[in-house]
Design a protein around this motif. Structure first.
Motif, PDB file in Angstrom:
ATOM      1  N   ASP A 291      11.830   6.844  -3.568  1.00  0.00           N
ATOM      2  CA  ASP A 291      10.773   7.330  -2.688  1.00  0.00           C
ATOM      3  C   ASP A 291      11.297   7.466  -1.261  1.00  0.00           C
ATOM      4  OD1 ASP A 291       9.052   4.079  -2.520  1.00  0.00           O
ATOM      5  OD2 ASP A 291      10.918   4.775  -1.625  1.00  0.00           O
ATOM      6  N   THR A 314      -6.406  14.883  -8.405  1.00  0.00           N
ATOM      7  CA  THR A 314      -5.876  14.056  -7.315  1.00  0.00           C
ATOM      8  C   THR A 314      -6.502  14.415  -5.976  1.00  0.00           C
ATOM      9  OG1 THR A 314      -3.988  15.580  -7.062  1.00  0.00           O
ATOM     10  CG2 THR A 314      -3.672  13.658  -8.486  1.00  0.00           C
ATOM     11  N   VAL A 318      -8.414  10.693  -4.197  1.00  0.00           N
ATOM     12  CA  VAL A 318      -7.410   9.975  -3.405  1.00  0.00           C
ATOM     13  C   VAL A 318      -7.849   8.520  -3.228  1.00  0.00           C
ATOM     14  CG1 VAL A 318      -6.289   9.811  -1.158  1.00  0.00           C
ATOM     15  CG2 VAL A 318      -6.648  12.047  -2.225  1.00  0.00           C
ATOM     16  N   GLY A 319      -6.914   7.592  -3.470  1.00  0.00           N
ATOM     17  CA  GLY A 319      -7.219   6.162  -3.354  1.00  0.00           C
ATOM     18  C   GLY A 319      -7.657   5.513  -4.644  1.00  0.00           C
ATOM     19  N   PRO A 334      -0.736   3.637 -11.477  1.00  0.00           N
ATOM     20  CA  PRO A 334      -0.528   3.767 -10.031  1.00  0.00           C
ATOM     21  C   PRO A 334      -1.787   4.275  -9.320  1.00  0.00           C
ATOM     22  CG  PRO A 334       0.414   5.631 -11.163  1.00  0.00           C
ATOM     23  CD  PRO A 334      -0.072   4.702 -12.233  1.00  0.00           C
ATOM     24  N   THR A 335      -1.810   4.105  -8.000  1.00  0.00           N
ATOM     25  CA  THR A 335      -2.921   4.586  -7.175  1.00  0.00           C
ATOM     26  C   THR A 335      -2.546   5.936  -6.569  1.00  0.00           C
ATOM     27  OG1 THR A 335      -3.616   2.341  -6.654  1.00  0.00           O
ATOM     28  CG2 THR A 335      -4.334   4.080  -5.162  1.00  0.00           C
ATOM     29  N   ILE A 336      -3.465   6.858  -6.587  1.00  0.00           N
ATOM     30  CA  ILE A 336      -3.226   8.191  -6.020  1.00  0.00           C
ATOM     31  C   ILE A 336      -3.197   8.071  -4.497  1.00  0.00           C
ATOM     32  CG2 ILE A 336      -4.110  10.538  -5.820  1.00  0.00           C
ATOM     33  CD1 ILE A 336      -5.520  10.050  -8.529  1.00  0.00           C
ATOM     34  N   GLN A 337      -2.061   8.360  -3.899  1.00  0.00           N
ATOM     35  CA  GLN A 337      -1.898   8.216  -2.460  1.00  0.00           C
ATOM     36  C   GLN A 337      -2.321   9.465  -1.689  1.00  0.00           C
ATOM     37  OE1 GLN A 337      -1.116   5.330  -1.252  1.00  0.00           O
ATOM     38  NE2 GLN A 337      -0.418   4.308  -3.122  1.00  0.00           N
ATOM     39  N   ASP A 338      -2.194  10.634  -2.349  1.00  0.00           N
ATOM     40  CA  ASP A 338      -2.486  11.874  -1.644  1.00  0.00           C
ATOM     41  C   ASP A 338      -2.735  12.974  -2.674  1.00  0.00           C
ATOM     42  OD1 ASP A 338      -0.856  13.574   1.180  1.00  0.00           O
ATOM     43  OD2 ASP A 338      -2.908  13.666   0.378  1.00  0.00           O
ATOM     44  N   THR A 348       5.301   5.354  -7.645  1.00  0.00           N
ATOM     45  CA  THR A 348       5.987   4.281  -6.928  1.00  0.00           C
ATOM     46  C   THR A 348       5.442   2.935  -7.397  1.00  0.00           C
ATOM     47  OG1 THR A 348       4.382   4.349  -5.128  1.00  0.00           O
ATOM     48  CG2 THR A 348       6.341   5.737  -4.910  1.00  0.00           C
TER      49      THR A 348
END
Length: 553
Positions: A291, A314, A318-319, A334-338, A348
């Motif tokens: 990353d 997504t 987000v979040g 995983p958590t959607i960052q954007d 990540t």
């Protein structure tokens, strides 16, 4: 003086008793096997009266490890498959085309019209309208290159870009081909293992051989064709919205939701929406990467249909976490960052390089990455396997009886002590095989028969040395003590050289050769232990009790 302290005696007998205890399940093989199968079925699909009855057939406080029977003893199917790694090169180039197209479209005013033209398999050929702008076009495409995630390819890029007249030629670099070949075979190995394990077969052996071949041995399966059909199935890969996370396996997920366990986190379950956002059929690639902070991660890419659906989801979530599910197990959440547009993204987490590589393998495990050609296939019937077991049993009994008779005739009472140690030796060998979960093959039985013959070598050396010491008019106690002391170096040297041979056979061989090496190596360890400690302990105990003034060996 001939003496062994009490604590040493207790330690020797304690270790011996523990290992022999671990070998006990092999005396009740069918019963324990039904018990183990029932426990697996209960864990996978829940309890039924029949399964609970079978599970109760063996006490829970007893060990349940067995020496597994290999293909040649149980019967089953054998396949030698060759993975066609070249298929991956073509798929990778197809996956690069949208990126190359979008990058060149940004420079349409300079490079002119662009279109893909036919080229050799594994190469991407793109024709541009203005050959004078070839240098700019090449730089733009080279900017899409990614660093290679492998030890041998550090500092290298995954693609090579060249110009031929008005055509851009994109190929995988040699380092990337090497890394891709390794990933492809590892991925195929993982998929095959998951498919075979899912079928509930007993102790399959799935190993990589050479650069691109896989050996698959599955005891108990009906035919090689059945095994080929099993391997040909496709794993189910889906991406689901996460509703909640829990540690209670009995949680009610609610209407149109699913409760699925985590693959890597013991006791963790996820409540997921039943309808997936996208499926593995729309995933085209997943590769280990880093990353923006230099931490190991995983890049993934969808086809146009999956990219559109994933991008829309997504953008609106987000979040929020989403779960990557493989064969009804959550491999990552995983958590959607954007907002992830363009059909690609990055996963990540707290990964090591090995873990990110493994996750990429699992992500791509929804389908075999390349065609598998079966070079060799064999079906071994259970009757043939039983014949092998019977023949091995006869050979072992004959060898065992011959050694017992020889030792008694040659060394009298001391031969009896050696025979008792030999019986314990075989028990210890099966105990160790059970502890490590080894698979016994026909060459493995040959290793056991060889162990029986070699097991008394150390005792023969000691007894002959005792005879020589008795001829020098030494007392019985001193003669026994010197016999063990002076024979020890010869015993250790002889067995170390044989053990080194067994280790080399295990490291360099495969399949049956390894089975022979394991039984031979463990047999050497148990033989030395029994000769140096068990036989000596028996002789010392007898001597302390009888206190003879003379002995005959």
């Amino acid at each position: 003086m001939l003496h062994i302290s009490t604590w040493k005696r207790l330690l020797i007998w304690g270790v011996t008793a523990l290992i022999l205890f671990m070998a006990v399940p092999n005396l009740f093989y069918p019963r324990v096997e039904r018990h183990n199968d029932a426990l697996k079925q209960i864990a996978a699909a829940g309890a039924t009266p029949e399964r609970e009855e079978a599970a109760a057939g063996w006490p829970s406080w007893m060990p349940s490890g067995l020496v597994n029977l290999g293909l040649d003893l149980r019967g089953g199917a054998y396949l030698l498959a060759d993975v066609q790694v070249e298929d991956v090169y073509r798929e990778r180039m197809n996956g690069y085309w949208p990126e190359v197209r979008d990058e060149l479209r940004k420079r349409r005013d300079t490079v002119g019209a662009i279109r893909r033209v036919n080229g050799p398999p594994g190469e991407l050929h793109v024709k541009i309208g203005n050959p004078q702008a070839m240098a700019e076009a090449l730089d733009a495409v080279r900017g899409l290159a990614r660093p290679i995630m492998s030890l041998t390819g550090v500092g290298s890029s995954d693609i090579e870009v060249a110009g031929q007249g008005d055509t851009i030629v994109v190929t995988l670099s040699e380092h990337e081909k090497t890394a891709a070949d390794d990933r492809t075979v590892r991925q195929s190995l993982e998929i095959v293992r998951r498919r075979v394990d899912e079928a509930g077969t007993r102790e399959p052996s799935i190993q990589r051989q050479g650069e691109s071949r896989i050996i698959i041995q599955v005891p108990g399966i009906g035919s090689a064709q059945e095994l080929k059909d099993l391997i040909g199935q496709t794993a189910k890969l889906t991406f689901h919205p996460v509703v909640s996370r829990t540690s209670d396996p009995g949680t009610n997920p609610g209407a149109r939701n699913l409760l699925m366990p985590s693959m890597d986190e013991e006791g963790v379950f996820y409540v997921l929406e039943e309808t997936p956002v996208v499926t593995g059929e729309e995933l085209t690639d997943a590769q280990p990467a880093f990353d923006q902070n230099g931490r190991p991660a995983v890049n993934f890419r969808f086809n146009p249909s999956g990219a559109r659906k994933f991008g829309d989801y997504t953008r609106d979530n987000v979040g929020s976490p989403f779960a990557i599910v493989l064969d009804n197990e959550v491999i990552s959440a995983p958590t959607i960052q954007d907002h992830i547009s363009g059909g690609s993204g990055i996963i990540t987490g707290n990964f090591t390089i090995e873990e990110s590589t493994q996750l990429a393998v699992l992500l791509r495990a929804g389908a075999l990455p390349a065609k598998m050609t079966f070079l060799q296939e064999r079906t071994i019937g259970p009757e043939l396997g039983q014949d092998s077991i019977d023949a091995g049993r006869v050979a072992t009994i004959v060898a065992f009886a011959a050694v017992l008779v020889f030792m008694v005739l040659s060394y009298g009472l001391f031969g009896v002590f050696a025979n008792i140690a030999l019986i314990i030796n075989i028990g210890l060998l099966f105990g160790l095989l059970s502890i490590i979960g080894a698979t016994l093959t026909l060459p493995g039985i040959a290793g056991i028969v060889l162990t029986i013959g070699m097991a008394v070598d150390a005792n023969v050396l000691v007894f002959e040395r005792i005879r020589e010491e008795l001829k020098t008019a030494r007392g019985p106690a001193r003669a026994i003590e010197l016999g063990y002391e002076k024979a020890l170096s010869a015993i250790v040297d002889a067995n170390i050289t044989t053990f080194i041979t067994a280790a080399i056979l295990y490291a360099m061989g495969s399949g049956p050769v390894r089975g022979f090496a394991i039984t031979l190596g463990l047999g050497i360890l148990t033989s030395v232990f029994c000769a140096i400690y068990i036989t000596r302990l028996l002789i010392v105990a007898w001597f302390d009790r009888r206190r003879p003034t003379t002995i005959e060996v």
